[in-house]
Scaffold this motif. Structure first.
Motif, PDB file in Angstrom:
ATOM      1  N   ALA C 133      56.404  54.775  44.815  1.00 16.79           N
ATOM      2  CA  ALA C 133      55.030  54.728  44.327  1.00 16.79           C
ATOM      3  C   ALA C 133      54.058  54.947  45.488  1.00 16.79           C
ATOM      4  CB  ALA C 133      54.762  53.397  43.657  1.00 16.79           C
ATOM      5  N   ARG C 134      54.331  54.292  46.605  1.00 17.10           N
ATOM      6  CA  ARG C 134      53.456  54.453  47.777  1.00 17.10           C
ATOM      7  C   ARG C 134      53.464  55.893  48.258  1.00 17.10           C
ATOM      8  NH1 ARG C 134      55.357  49.108  51.061  1.00 17.10           N
ATOM      9  NH2 ARG C 134      53.643  47.749  50.458  1.00 17.10           N
ATOM     10  N   LEU C 135      54.666  56.450  48.265  1.00 15.71           N
ATOM     11  CA  LEU C 135      54.821  57.843  48.690  1.00 15.71           C
ATOM     12  C   LEU C 135      53.918  58.744  47.859  1.00 15.71           C
ATOM     13  CD1 LEU C 135      57.004  58.688  50.775  1.00 15.71           C
ATOM     14  CD2 LEU C 135      58.275  59.637  48.878  1.00 15.71           C
ATOM     15  N   MET C 136      53.959  58.539  46.540  1.00 16.90           N
ATOM     16  CA  MET C 136      53.210  59.421  45.658  1.00 16.90           C
ATOM     17  C   MET C 136      51.714  59.138  45.722  1.00 16.90           C
ATOM     18  SD  MET C 136      55.765  61.026  44.959  1.00 16.90           S
ATOM     19  CE  MET C 136      55.202  62.402  44.015  1.00 16.90           C
ATOM     20  N   VAL C 137      51.343  57.880  45.875  1.00  9.46           N
ATOM     21  CA  VAL C 137      49.914  57.557  45.938  1.00  9.46           C
ATOM     22  C   VAL C 137      49.294  58.138  47.210  1.00  9.46           C
ATOM     23  CG1 VAL C 137      48.259  55.685  46.194  1.00  9.46           C
ATOM     24  CG2 VAL C 137      50.063  55.501  44.501  1.00  9.46           C
ATOM     25  N   THR C 138      49.962  57.945  48.338  1.00 14.76           N
ATOM     26  CA  THR C 138      49.419  58.480  49.590  1.00 14.76           C
ATOM     27  C   THR C 138      49.355  60.010  49.516  1.00 14.76           C
ATOM     28  OG1 THR C 138      51.647  58.359  50.498  1.00 14.76           O
ATOM     29  CG2 THR C 138      50.135  56.590  51.083  1.00 14.76           C
ATOM     30  N   LEU C 139      50.410  60.582  48.964  1.00 15.97           N
ATOM     31  CA  LEU C 139      50.441  62.038  48.802  1.00 15.97           C
ATOM     32  C   LEU C 139      49.279  62.511  47.939  1.00 15.97           C
ATOM     33  CD1 LEU C 139      52.012  64.686  49.068  1.00 15.97           C
ATOM     34  CD2 LEU C 139      53.356  64.024  47.103  1.00 15.97           C
ATOM     35  N   GLY C 140      49.050  61.801  46.839  1.00 17.13           N
ATOM     36  CA  GLY C 140      47.981  62.177  45.914  1.00 17.13           C
ATOM     37  C   GLY C 140      46.612  62.099  46.577  1.00 17.13           C
ATOM     38  N   ILE C 141      46.400  61.031  47.354  1.00 22.77           N
ATOM     39  CA  ILE C 141      45.108  60.886  48.029  1.00 22.77           C
ATOM     40  C   ILE C 141      44.892  62.042  49.012  1.00 22.77           C
ATOM     41  CG2 ILE C 141      43.814  59.441  49.634  1.00 22.77           C
ATOM     42  CD1 ILE C 141      45.293  57.038  48.277  1.00 22.77           C
ATOM     43  N   GLY C 142      45.945  62.363  49.762  1.00 26.64           N
ATOM     44  CA  GLY C 142      45.835  63.470  50.708  1.00 26.64           C
ATOM     45  C   GLY C 142      45.509  64.777  50.009  1.00 26.64           C
ATOM     46  N   LEU C 143      46.204  65.042  48.903  1.00 24.22           N
ATOM     47  CA  LEU C 143      45.981  66.308  48.201  1.00 24.22           C
ATOM     48  C   LEU C 143      44.588  66.352  47.572  1.00 24.22           C
ATOM     49  CD1 LEU C 143      49.491  66.740  46.565  1.00 24.22           C
ATOM     50  CD2 LEU C 143      48.530  68.043  48.445  1.00 24.22           C
ATOM     51  N   MET C 144      44.096  65.203  47.111  1.00 24.41           N
ATOM     52  CA  MET C 144      42.748  65.189  46.533  1.00 24.41           C
ATOM     53  C   MET C 144      41.710  65.512  47.605  1.00 24.41           C
ATOM     54  SD  MET C 144      42.217  62.398  43.555  1.00 24.41           S
ATOM     55  CE  MET C 144      43.310  61.062  43.958  1.00 24.41           C
ATOM     56  N   LEU C 145      41.897  64.959  48.797  1.00 24.13           N
ATOM     57  CA  LEU C 145      40.956  65.269  49.869  1.00 24.13           C
ATOM     58  C   LEU C 145      41.039  66.750  50.244  1.00 24.13           C
ATOM     59  CD1 LEU C 145      41.227  62.084  52.074  1.00 24.13           C
ATOM     60  CD2 LEU C 145      39.243  62.897  50.801  1.00 24.13           C
ATOM     61  N   PHE C 146      42.261  67.282  50.232  1.00 26.62           N
ATOM     62  CA  PHE C 146      42.445  68.714  50.509  1.00 26.62           C
ATOM     63  C   PHE C 146      41.610  69.528  49.528  1.00 26.62           C
ATOM     64  CE2 PHE C 146      44.464  72.783  49.851  1.00 26.62           C
ATOM     65  CZ  PHE C 146      44.868  73.174  51.109  1.00 26.62           C
ATOM     66  N   GLU C 147      41.730  69.194  48.241  1.00 27.07           N
ATOM     67  CA  GLU C 147      40.978  69.920  47.225  1.00 27.07           C
ATOM     68  C   GLU C 147      39.479  69.743  47.408  1.00 27.07           C
ATOM     69  OE1 GLU C 147      41.528  72.146  44.971  1.00 27.07           O
ATOM     70  OE2 GLU C 147      43.560  72.205  45.740  1.00 27.07           O
ATOM     71  N   ALA C 148      39.086  68.507  47.745  1.00 25.85           N
ATOM     72  CA  ALA C 148      37.658  68.250  47.931  1.00 25.85           C
ATOM     73  C   ALA C 148      37.111  69.133  49.051  1.00 25.85           C
ATOM     74  CB  ALA C 148      37.430  66.777  48.246  1.00 25.85           C
ATOM     75  N   ALA C 149      37.845  69.192  50.160  1.00 28.55           N
ATOM     76  CA  ALA C 149      37.390  70.020  51.285  1.00 28.55           C
ATOM     77  C   ALA C 149      37.333  71.485  50.877  1.00 28.55           C
ATOM     78  CB  ALA C 149      38.325  69.830  52.483  1.00 28.55           C
ATOM     79  N   ASN C 150      38.280  71.883  50.043  1.00 27.65           N
ATOM     80  CA  ASN C 150      38.318  73.267  49.573  1.00 27.65           C
ATOM     81  C   ASN C 150      37.135  73.570  48.655  1.00 27.65           C
ATOM     82  OD1 ASN C 150      39.291  75.830  49.172  1.00 27.65           O
ATOM     83  ND2 ASN C 150      40.644  75.231  47.495  1.00 27.65           N
ATOM     84  N   GLN C 151      36.726  72.567  47.874  1.00 26.63           N
ATOM     85  CA  GLN C 151      35.668  72.781  46.882  1.00 26.63           C
ATOM     86  C   GLN C 151      34.261  72.637  47.462  1.00 26.63           C
ATOM     87  OE1 GLN C 151      36.138  73.774  43.786  1.00 26.63           O
ATOM     88  NE2 GLN C 151      38.353  73.700  43.848  1.00 26.63           N
ATOM     89  N   LEU C 152      34.166  72.225  48.713  1.00 23.19           N
ATOM     90  CA  LEU C 152      32.843  72.024  49.307  1.00 23.19           C
ATOM     91  C   LEU C 152      32.616  72.976  50.485  1.00 23.19           C
ATOM     92  CD1 LEU C 152      32.835  68.119  49.331  1.00 23.19           C
ATOM     93  CD2 LEU C 152      31.537  69.588  47.791  1.00 23.19           C
ATOM     94  N   PRO C 153      32.693  74.281  50.221  1.00 23.23           N
ATOM     95  CA  PRO C 153      32.615  75.208  51.352  1.00 23.23           C
ATOM     96  C   PRO C 153      31.285  75.131  52.102  1.00 23.23           C
ATOM     97  CG  PRO C 153      32.540  76.385  49.265  1.00 23.23           C
ATOM     98  CD  PRO C 153      32.858  74.963  48.951  1.00 23.23           C
ATOM     99  N   SER C 154      30.206  74.667  51.418  1.00 22.08           N
ATOM    100  CA  SER C 154      28.923  74.607  52.117  1.00 22.08           C
ATOM    101  C   SER C 154      28.974  73.580  53.244  1.00 22.08           C
ATOM    102  CB  SER C 154      27.815  74.255  51.129  1.00 22.08           C
ATOM    103  OG  SER C 154      28.147  73.073  50.449  1.00 22.08           O
ATOM    104  N   ILE C 155      29.831  72.582  53.105  1.00 12.91           N
ATOM    105  CA  ILE C 155      29.945  71.566  54.159  1.00 12.91           C
ATOM    106  C   ILE C 155      31.123  71.875  55.085  1.00 12.91           C
ATOM    107  CG2 ILE C 155      30.306  69.119  54.626  1.00 12.91           C
ATOM    108  CD1 ILE C 155      29.164  68.576  51.796  1.00 12.91           C
ATOM    109  N   THR C 156      32.281  72.145  54.485  1.00  9.78           N
ATOM    110  CA  THR C 156      33.501  72.216  55.277  1.00  9.78           C
ATOM    111  C   THR C 156      33.886  73.641  55.668  1.00  9.78           C
ATOM    112  OG1 THR C 156      34.841  72.452  53.289  1.00  9.78           O
ATOM    113  CG2 THR C 156      34.451  70.223  54.077  1.00  9.78           C
ATOM    114  N   GLY C 157      33.217  74.631  55.111  1.00  9.24           N
ATOM    115  CA  GLY C 157      33.644  76.010  55.348  1.00  9.24           C
ATOM    116  C   GLY C 157      34.761  76.424  54.403  1.00  9.24           C
ATOM    117  N   GLY C 158      35.210  75.507  53.540  1.00  8.89           N
ATOM    118  CA  GLY C 158      36.231  75.848  52.543  1.00  8.89           C
ATOM    119  C   GLY C 158      37.499  76.389  53.175  1.00  8.89           C
ATOM    120  N   ALA C 159      38.127  77.328  52.484  1.00 10.34           N
ATOM    121  CA  ALA C 159      39.408  77.853  52.945  1.00 10.34           C
ATOM    122  C   ALA C 159      39.272  78.685  54.220  1.00 10.34           C
ATOM    123  CB  ALA C 159      40.051  78.687  51.845  1.00 10.34           C
TER     124      ALA C 159
END
Lengths: 288, 394, 340
Positions: C133-159
């Motif tokens: 469960a911990r493995l999947m929760v930590t993984l999920g949080i990481g992937l959500m942040l990845f997506e967030a950074a991808n979706q906010l190109p005005s701040i992060t530069g996106g991909a």
């Protein structure tokens, strides 16, 4: 609108079926031996390549390659299990993770070496292409086939587990391997057969999945997270859990992409975190 | 330990760092000294097929044009960055500091090129961008010269073609990263200017397992055509869904930039690809003696593999390097090599190509092509062309 | 040699006033092998003057691995999403520099804060649950942040990534250059400083209580240890360190790509810690060095198929050196001791 929804639901079920057939072996072996096999996707890849090669190089028809994909992956699985994996059942989870990741790396590089880095082509037979119209809603012929095959496999698995002697042995071994061994069940043999079966199903799933998931050397890495998700959400060691988890994942993934493509990938991850917090042992898991 | 060692250590280090920095500066090339080219590509991971095409093309160029140029032996050093920007930049630094390369080349994705741009500037080494296609790249360093293409450049013609061919309503589907957004922007602007309507647009994730739901949505919206941009390697998956979900039967055409009918995968796509209209700068079916020879030689050296548009970026990149070295008599510094490349024109397998002297970007003919079966295999057959398309035109 | 080590140790890990009352744990003494290890880090600078760039990245990854070892090896929390904190630190430091504040040391402080804040907020999701469960929760949080950074190109530069990270000179004296020399020394000093902190932490009663949690979660409350609070604390500290590592990478490469949040980064990291030997502090450092040097060397020799040999290395280590490299060394030593 309703037609769209039914279509999305159906696609989700088809996608979930594929995830289920590939992951179920992982779920059972994890429940049985508490062994974390991250290389499970490699068996799916073996099956996929067997199918693609037999079709493109030997001209075999698609349907005929499916049993071969199953057998090849099962043989690969049992060979690896008897020679290497067996030594690791007593190892820590961390050692198992590192070992199986190492196996994945080797599989990826070896596949690139033999087949090159490109996607493998598979031409489906004519009758599996295009769409079938039912009550005004178009269903992909191939996805219908996929759902049918997986439904048949699920029924067969269920019957095997509930009606046969072997199934009873597996269930006993999952519940308590020590007690099962004490009752004279050859847990080692049960596990070997289960592992071969699980690998074979993964191989079959890999072959069935070429048309949906694609097939290239990074396959086992690309989908590792999805297979783990099915096991974690469903709960290790249960067929029912794996099935439900795969369906939830498949439907949510497809629906997310269809209705809210901007945040489609968030949905899956959010769902995964939420479910894992609500059900730390998985939906149907007994061990935590 | 911290306090005791550091003051002295720092002083020593400072001195050494200075010495090393001096060492790192690329010396003016000597005639007769080997010409070292550092080729950084994704040779593993999801973009490995691009790395394979480009490295094969570069090797082919050396094989066909000799491994010495202007009296200098050519030393091609291929490195794998697996598509990770900090690795790309590190490899570039190492190539400059350790191997003392005279030219950096390759760069499979936009972030990889952007991360490395400062290295080229600081080391004053020409950086040939063979693959990455986001428009802004050459503005990031005066040492960048691009031999590939840009998305705005190749997108315009198909938008015009669509507008002229009774396609009124288009749905656009692009991959969610730099080049995809470039393609989307260019297509929308050109198509709307020509009186067309964009029904809806969707951006698919870069690591995308299944195009099914996206394609289904397109079908349900029933546009006249679907415009697609996906990176090299994903075209097959899109095409399968397009076929399986019967979009063609529903009267929806597929148009796009040539990435979707990538020559690397076109044979695998087979008949479903027939009829797809794309605009692009290179087709393996381009009708010219240069291209015939190129496709033959490429196939012979790589087990029958068909060269794709990325390969030609690599091949022409090598041509740029060779010609610049010849022009400077084998003695050019980085700056002189870049200057020699500016304004250079030649006939490539793709057709006539010029390097714009101010943008340091490629000006080329863009072709309209239709996928047709020729000799039992699908090819991108060119049927119209637009000469001298500028890199920023969109 | 041993005496020298002790004097060095005394200076390096000064006891806080009041700490004198706590009986000094044997672990807090610097062993000769440790001194040799750190001298080797210094020596590598001079022996390999042309490899400072890879060297600096090894040190940074070493710090990242150290941060994971704190929660994995000491508290027993498996994580496949540690890149979340690394990425937050990297973007924090990178964005700070892009928006005009290029001072490196304060940038790292901000990176640490960004990592710590993310760690603290997500720790409540992670302290409960099974390994998987911990493995999947930590993984999920990481992937959500990845997506967030991808979706906010005005701040992060996106991909396309965040470029234009303009760094000032370190302490106003050393600029980050082509050779990576400054990066090496800077990363090395930061790593050493944080290692001293981690080492002190691991040897403290707090560290011991963590090991207690790892060994038996159920008994710890019985002896009055607040398990959840301890886990939240160590998770936050670990996330702060990961943030610093991310900040270091952003500053030294002057670029932040989306891959800082990527799953492969978290997965590779876990492998490094296991490869070196979890729960030993040095395990992460040794694992990171061996993994990265092997990767670097193998991919130089064979840029297309190097993964095969790296995989083989991992397989062989598990088969013949259980417990990672340091575990194997300890076992070897133990065997020799028995023979005597």
């Amino acid at each position: 609108m309703v037609g769209n929804f039914i279509g999305v639901l159906f696609d989700g079920v088809a996608y979930g079926s594929l995830l289920f057939v590939i992951s179920i072996g992982l779920s059972v072996t994890m429940g049985l031996m508490n062994f974390v096999n991250l290389a499970h996707g490699a068996f799916a890849m073996v099956g996929g390549y067997a199918c693609a090669l037999l079709m493109t190089r030997a001209g075999m028809p698609f349907l005929a390659t499916l049993p071969v994909a199953f057998v090849v992956a099962a043989v690969a699985g049992i060979a690896l299990e008897r020679t290497l994996y067996q030594r690791l059942y007593k190892a820590t989870h961390l050692d198992q993770v590192m070992f199986t990741i190492g196996v994945v790396f080797m599989a990826v590089a070896a596949t690139t070496w033999v087949f090159g880095p490109s996607q493998q082509p598979v031409r489906l037979p004519e009758f599996l292409r295009g769409q079938v119209k039912v009550a005004g809603v178009g269903f992909g012929a191939y996805r219908l086939f996929l759902v049918a095959v997986v439904a048949a496999i699920t029924v067969a698995l269920h019957l095997t587990m509930t009606r046969t002697r072997f199934g009873a042995q597996v269930r006993a071994a999952v519940d308590n391997p020590v007690a099962a061994a004490g009752l004279g069940i050859d847990v080692n043999r049960v596990f070997g057969v289960t592992f071969a079966l699980g690998s074979g199903l993964a191989g079959l799933g890999g072959a069935l999945g070429i048309d949906v998931l694609g097939l290239e050397p990074t396959f086992p890495l690309k989908y590792m997270v999805y297979f783990l998700l099915v096991v974690a959400i469903g709960g290790a060691g249960t067929i029912k859990g794996g099935l439900v988890a795969a369906m939830i994942l498949g439907i949510c993934d497809v629906a997310g992409k269809y209705y809210v493509p901007q945040i489609g990938s968030f949905i899956i991850y959010f769902l995964m975190v939420a479910l894992m917090i609500a059900f730390p042992a998985g939906l149907y898991g007994r061990r935590s | 330990m911290n306090e005791r060692i550091h003051p002295t250590r720092r002083r020593v280090l400072q001195g050494l760092a200075g010495a090393a920095a001096l060492n790192a500066l690329p010396l003016r090339a000597q005639a007769g000294e080997p010409l070292k080219i550092g080729l950084i590509l994704p040779m593993t991971g999801p973009f490995a097929s691009t790395g394979k095409q480009v490295s094969a093309a570069c090797r082919l160029y050396v094989q066909r044009n000799g491994d010495t140029v202007a009296g200098r032996k050519v030393d091609l050093i291929v490195k794998d960055d697996a598509g990770v920007p900090d690795t790309t930049k590190r490899i570039a630094q190492e190539l400059v500091v350790q191997d003392k390369v005279h030219v950096l080349a390759g760069f499979g994705l936009t972030p990889l090129a952007l991360a490395t741009a400062p290295v080229a500037t600081e080391a004053k080494v020409p950086m040939i961008v063979m693959v990455a296609a986001t428009a802004i790249i050459p503005t990031r360093s005066p040492f960048i010269v691009r031999s590939g293409f840009t998305l705005p450049q190749v997108t315009g013609p198909v938008a015009d073609w669509a507008a002229k061919n009774k396609i009124r309503r288009v749905y656009t589907m692009v991959t969610d990263y730099g080049p995809g957004l470039d393609a989307e922007k260019a297509f929308h602007a050109r198509f709307k200017a020509a009186g067309g309507e964009i029904v809806e647009s969707v951006r698919t994730p870069l690591a995308n397992p299944d195009f099914g739901p996206f394609v289904q949505k397109v079908k349900d919206k029933a546009p006249d055509a679907l415009f697609v941009f996906v990176p090299s390697g994903q075209g097959l998956a899109v095409m399968k869904q397009f076929e399986e979900r019967g979009l063609r039967q529903a009267g929806i055409r597929m148009i796009g930039t040539g990435d979707v009918t990538d020559d690397d995968l076109l044979e695998s796509m087979g008949p479903p690809a027939v009829g797809v209209i794309t605009s692009f700068h290179y087709s393996a079916a381009h009708d010219s003696p240069e291209n015939k020879a190129y496709v033959d030689a490429f196939g012979k050296a790589n087990g029958g593999l068909r060269p794709n548009f990325h390969s030609v970026g690599g091949y022409d990149g090598m041509h740029l390097i060779y010609e610049a070295v010849k022009k400077t008599g084998g003695k050019g510094s980085g700056e002189e090599l870049v200057n020699a490349m500016k304004g250079m024109s030649w006939t490539s397998p793709r057709g006539p190509v010029t390097i714009d002297p101010t943008a340091r970007d490629v000006v080329q003919t863009v072709y309209l092509r239709e996928v047709k079966m020729v000799g039992g295999k699908p090819w991108n057959v060119e049927f119209d062309k637009f000469d001298n398309v500028k890199p920023q035109e969109g | 040699m041993a005496d020298a080590a002790e004097t060095v140790a005394d200076r390096a890990a000064p006891r806080a006033p009041g700490a004198a009352l706590v009986p000094r744990l044997p672990d807090a003494r610097w062993r000769p092998a440790e001194v040799v290890f750190w001298l080797a880090v210094v020596a590598a600078y001079f022996v390999f003057p042309k490899h400072h760039v890879i060297g600096s990245q090894i040190l940074i990854t070493g710090l990242f691995a150290l941060s994971l070892d704190l929660i994995l090896g000491y508290a027993g929390i498996v994580s496949l999403g540690h890149a979340a904190f690394f990425g937050m630190g990297a973007y924090a430091a990178g964005l700070l520099a892009v928006h005009g504040w290029g001072e490196p040391v304060s940038g790292l402080a901000v990176a640490a804060l960004a990592g710590a804040a993310t760690g603290y907020l997500t720790s409540f999701l992670v302290v409960r649950g099974s390994d998987l469960a911990r493995l999947m929760v930590t993984l999920g949080i990481g992937l959500m942040l990845f997506e967030a950074a991808n979706q906010l190109p005005s701040i992060t530069g996106g991909a396309d990534g965040l470029s234009g990270v303009a760094m000032w000179k370190v302490l106003g004296a050393w600029s980050f250059g082509m050779t990576g020399s400054t990066a090496y020394v800077y990363s090395g000093v930061v790593l050493f400083a944080l290692f001293v902190v981690a080492r002190r932490l691991a040897a403290s009663p707090f560290g011991l209580s963590l090991r207690g949690v790892r060994e038996n979660v159920k008994r710890m409350p019985a002896i009055g240890a607040p398990v959840a609070r301890r886990l939240v604390a160590v998770y936050t500290i670990s996330a702060a360190m990961a943030g610093v590592a991310g900040g270091l990478l952003a500053q030294t490469t002057q670029f932040v790509g989306l891959d800082v949040f990527g799953f492969p980064r978290s997965a590779d990291l876990m492998i490094m810690v296991v490869l070196g030997g979890a729960g030993r502090l040095y395990g992460g450092l040794v694992g990171a060095a061996v993994f990265m040097i092997a990767h670097h060397w193998l991919s130089d020799v064979n840029p297309i198929y190097w993964q095969f040999w790296l995989g083989l290395l991992l397989v062989l280590v598990v088969l013949f050196a259980r417990g990672g490299i340091l575990g194997a060394i300890e076992a070897l030593r133990g065997r020799r001791g028995m023979q005597r």
